[in-house]
Design an enzyme around this catalytic site. Structure first.
Site, PDB file in Angstrom:
ATOM      1  N   ILE A  33      -2.305  -3.150  -5.355  1.00  9.20           N
ATOM      2  CA  ILE A  33      -1.021  -3.601  -4.831  1.00  9.20           C
ATOM      3  C   ILE A  33      -1.065  -3.850  -3.328  1.00  9.20           C
ATOM      4  O   ILE A  33      -0.124  -4.367  -2.769  1.00  9.20           O
ATOM      5  CB  ILE A  33       0.142  -2.628  -5.157  1.00  9.20           C
ATOM      6  CG1 ILE A  33      -0.241  -1.180  -4.858  1.00  9.20           C
ATOM      7  CG2 ILE A  33       0.582  -2.780  -6.599  1.00  9.20           C
ATOM      8  CD1 ILE A  33       0.880  -0.205  -5.110  1.00  9.20           C
ATOM      9  N   GLY A  79      -4.829  -2.045   3.297  1.00  8.26           N
ATOM     10  CA  GLY A  79      -4.483  -1.750   4.681  1.00  8.26           C
ATOM     11  C   GLY A  79      -5.728  -1.769   5.536  1.00  8.26           C
ATOM     12  O   GLY A  79      -6.766  -2.290   5.131  1.00  8.26           O
ATOM     13  N   VAL A 123      -4.832   0.049  -1.878  1.00  8.27           N
ATOM     14  CA  VAL A 123      -3.817   0.784  -2.617  1.00  8.27           C
ATOM     15  C   VAL A 123      -3.687   0.201  -4.026  1.00  8.27           C
ATOM     16  O   VAL A 123      -3.617  -1.010  -4.187  1.00  8.27           O
ATOM     17  CB  VAL A 123      -2.455   0.732  -1.880  1.00  8.27           C
ATOM     18  CG1 VAL A 123      -1.425   1.578  -2.610  1.00  8.27           C
ATOM     19  CG2 VAL A 123      -2.610   1.212  -0.449  1.00  8.27           C
ATOM     20  N   ASP A 160       1.708   6.567  12.988  1.00  6.05           N
ATOM     21  CA  ASP A 160       1.699   5.176  12.545  1.00  6.05           C
ATOM     22  C   ASP A 160       3.067   4.795  11.991  1.00  6.05           C
ATOM     23  O   ASP A 160       3.167   4.152  10.958  1.00  6.05           O
ATOM     24  CB  ASP A 160       0.594   4.993  11.479  1.00  6.05           C
ATOM     25  CG  ASP A 160       0.174   3.530  11.309  1.00  6.05           C
ATOM     26  OD1 ASP A 160       0.508   2.715  12.197  1.00  6.05           O
ATOM     27  OD2 ASP A 160      -0.455   3.210  10.298  1.00  6.05           O
ATOM     28  N   LYS A 193       5.974   2.610  11.579  1.00  3.70           N
ATOM     29  CA  LYS A 193       6.208   1.178  11.756  1.00  3.70           C
ATOM     30  C   LYS A 193       6.989   0.686  10.547  1.00  3.70           C
ATOM     31  O   LYS A 193       7.041   1.375   9.521  1.00  3.70           O
ATOM     32  CB  LYS A 193       4.867   0.442  11.882  1.00  3.70           C
ATOM     33  CG  LYS A 193       3.918   0.675  10.707  1.00  3.70           C
ATOM     34  CD  LYS A 193       2.592  -0.065  10.859  1.00  3.70           C
ATOM     35  CE  LYS A 193       1.732   0.137   9.623  1.00  3.70           C
ATOM     36  NZ  LYS A 193       0.444  -0.542   9.693  1.00  3.70           N
ATOM     37  N   ASP A 253       2.677   7.298   4.797  1.00  2.00           N
ATOM     38  CA  ASP A 253       1.495   7.235   5.665  1.00  2.00           C
ATOM     39  C   ASP A 253       1.520   8.121   6.896  1.00  2.00           C
ATOM     40  O   ASP A 253       0.950   7.772   7.928  1.00  2.00           O
ATOM     41  CB  ASP A 253       1.247   5.786   6.135  1.00  2.00           C
ATOM     42  CG  ASP A 253       0.635   4.953   5.041  1.00  2.00           C
ATOM     43  OD1 ASP A 253       0.236   5.525   4.018  1.00  2.00           O
ATOM     44  OD2 ASP A 253       0.558   3.735   5.211  1.00  2.00           O
TER      45      ASP A 253
HETATM   46  P1  ADP Z   1      -0.278  -0.822   5.891  1.00  2.00           P
HETATM   47  O1  ADP Z   1       0.771   0.235   5.863  1.00  2.00           O
HETATM   48  O2  ADP Z   1      -0.964  -0.883   7.229  1.00  2.00           O
HETATM   49  O3  ADP Z   1       0.206  -2.143   5.393  1.00  2.00           O
HETATM   50  P2  ADP Z   1      -1.461   0.635   3.702  1.00  2.00           P
HETATM   51  O4  ADP Z   1      -2.892   0.898   3.403  1.00  2.00           O
HETATM   52  O5  ADP Z   1      -0.595   1.802   4.007  1.00  2.00           O
HETATM   53  O6  ADP Z   1      -1.440  -0.402   4.887  1.00  2.00           O
HETATM   54  O7  ADP Z   1      -0.816  -0.093   2.462  1.00  2.00           O
HETATM   55  C1  ADP Z   1      -1.197  -1.348   2.030  1.00  2.00           C
HETATM   56  C2  ADP Z   1      -0.106  -1.904   1.138  1.00  2.00           C
HETATM   57  O8  ADP Z   1      -0.043  -1.169  -0.104  1.00  2.00           O
HETATM   58  C3  ADP Z   1       1.273  -1.768   1.717  1.00  2.00           C
HETATM   59  O9  ADP Z   1       1.606  -2.844   2.553  1.00  2.00           O
HETATM   60  C4  ADP Z   1       2.146  -1.703   0.480  1.00  2.00           C
HETATM   61  O10 ADP Z   1       2.456  -3.004   0.046  1.00  2.00           O
HETATM   62  C5  ADP Z   1       1.285  -1.018  -0.539  1.00  2.00           C
HETATM   63  N1  ADP Z   1       1.587   0.415  -0.675  1.00  2.00           N
HETATM   64  C6  ADP Z   1       1.089   1.445   0.040  1.00  2.00           C
HETATM   65  N2  ADP Z   1       1.577   2.635  -0.372  1.00  2.00           N
HETATM   66  C7  ADP Z   1       2.425   2.369  -1.386  1.00  2.00           C
HETATM   67  C8  ADP Z   1       3.278   3.180  -2.242  1.00  2.00           C
HETATM   68  N3  ADP Z   1       3.346   4.521  -2.142  1.00  2.00           N
HETATM   69  N4  ADP Z   1       4.023   2.540  -3.159  1.00  2.00           N
HETATM   70  C9  ADP Z   1       3.970   1.205  -3.302  1.00  2.00           C
HETATM   71  N5  ADP Z   1       3.214   0.395  -2.529  1.00  2.00           N
HETATM   72  C10 ADP Z   1       2.435   0.948  -1.587  1.00  2.00           C
HETATM   73 MG    MG Z   2       1.167   1.912   4.947  1.00  2.00          MG
END
Ligand code: ADP
Ligand code: MG
Length: 350
Positions: free
Chosen positions: A64, A67, A72, A180, A182, A197
């Site tokens: 999904i 990052g 994820v 972090d 944001k 996060d």
């Molecule tokens: P970032 O926050 O820098 O975008 P992350 O690694 O935290 O990078 O997450 C990548 C993407 O995965 C997010 O933009 C979000 O779309 C999805 N994601 C992360 N954690 C979750 C969660 N708990 N539930 C649903 N989607 C998530």
């Molecule tokens: Mg994130």
């Protein structure tokens, strides 16, 4: 605990909270201290085992998101979950970081708050490092604000900000600095804010994703959340490359990042938008702020921005004080006032 010239109140704050979490390692060689230390380590490793999820218990479904350091996946573990896997970069000899990661997992599992993501456990055996949390079904504030251009009315904005403050205030009281905060890490679904996060510092250390020889790779959209003291401690050409986790993050730097989220909510874009990174670094480092002249908002609203973006960390208040200020904002009166037909640039409910 962080040092780097932080005001005493934060250093004290950290000492206290770390002690409470049982995570402080006291350099005291007396036998009694040794004994209590090994007892504490034993307790911690017991707690860790409780939260260790064997990797093969997870069912990983579709990806999904991706990052900076992680991928994820939607997945299943006693129901629908989000599984964040970390892409290790031959840094496994960095056992200290791995230990720190485990310690952080123990801390995360103690976070229980409505506005924080539910942390379910982690796979702590390399090479399968993963963090398992509840799956957020809503959209991030980033998606609402920047992609969908959704517009919220002032009451709604204040409610969102208050919920962020509640979650963040709780984290700080538990001795956890987010580092972090944001709009991408804040979900909003059915009127409820969920922050994700927090405190993944040691994980990023394990992944070394930000290292390129001789220069500092600044992730897009990241600079405007960094407090002046963080900006000032960035070294573009250090060798070996600077480790972002060694920056002086503190509760006050989270406050600054919240200010930027508050700006995004009010204005619908980021501060310093369109300016090159070096210009932003120069301005913020010098204490210059995004001008607010175009923001048609009551003084009290701009005042919150100024408090969060204060140059000196000790002038930034804390989340409980911010929440008080938010609760005192004159929402009802302003909404009816004919002299303020639009009090914000974006004021129409979507
Ligand atoms: P970032 O926050 O820098 O975008 P992350 O690694 O935290 O990078 O997450 C990548 C993407 O995965 C997010 O933009 C979000 O779309 C999805 N994601 C992360 N954690 C979750 C969660 N708990 N539930 C649903 N989607 C998530
Ligand atoms: Mg994130």
């Amino acid at each position: 605990p962080p040092s780097c010239g932080l005001p005493n109140k934060y250093v004290d704050f950290f000492r206290e909270t770390m002690k409470n979490e049982g995570r402080i390692i006291i350099n005291n060689t007396s036998p009694a201290a040794d004994e209590s230390r090994s007892e504490r380590l034993r307790q911690n490793s017991l707690t860790m085992r409780e939260w260790d999820i064997p990797y093969d218990e997870l069912t990983i479904e579709e990806k999904i998101g991706a990052g900076r350091f992680s991928t994820v996946y939607k997945g299943r573990w006693h129901g629908l979950v989000a599984i964040k896997t970390f892409n290790l970069n031959n840094s496994l000899d960095d056992w200290k970081a791995l230990e720190a990661f485990k310690q952080e997992v123990v801390t995360f599992c103690k976070t229980r708050h409505e506005n924080l993501i539910l942390f379910m456990g982690a796979c702590m055996k390399p090479p399968h490092l993963a963090i398992v949390t509840s799956l957020c079904q809503g959209l991030t504030l980033y998606t609402h604000i920047h992609l969908r251009k959704d517009k919220f009315n002032l009451n709604r904005l204040i409610m969102i900000a208050q919920q962020i403050c509640q979650g963040m205030g709780y984290l700080h009281a538990r001795g956890i600095v987010h580092r972090d905060l944001k709009s991408k890490n804040i979900y909003y679904e059915n009127g409820k804010v969920v922050i994700t996060d927090f405190g993944l510092c040691s994980v990023t250390k394990l992944c070394h994703g930000n290292r390129i020889r001789g220069c500092l790779k600044v992730p897009k959209g990241w600079l405007c959340y960094l407090a002046p003291e963080l900006i000032r401690s960035l070294h573009a050409d250090s060798d070996p490359p600077q480790d972002l986790n060694d920056l002086p993050f503190s509760p006050a730097t989270d406050l600054y990042a919240f200010g930027t989220v508050w700006f995004e909510l009010l204005v619908g874009s980021w501060p310093f938008i369109g300016q090159p990174p070096e210009v932003i670094i120069w301005q913020v480092g010098k204490g210059l702020k995004q001008p607010l002249t175009n923001l048609r908002a009551p003084r009290e609203i701009k005042n919150i921005l100024m408090i969060c973006w204060a140059y000196q960390p000790e002038d930034r208040h804390d989340f409980s004080k911010l929440q008080l200020l938010l609760s005192k904002l004159p929402k009802k009166r302003l909404q009816r006032s004919p002299s303020h037909p639009t009090y914000l640039l974006r004021s129409v409910e979507s």
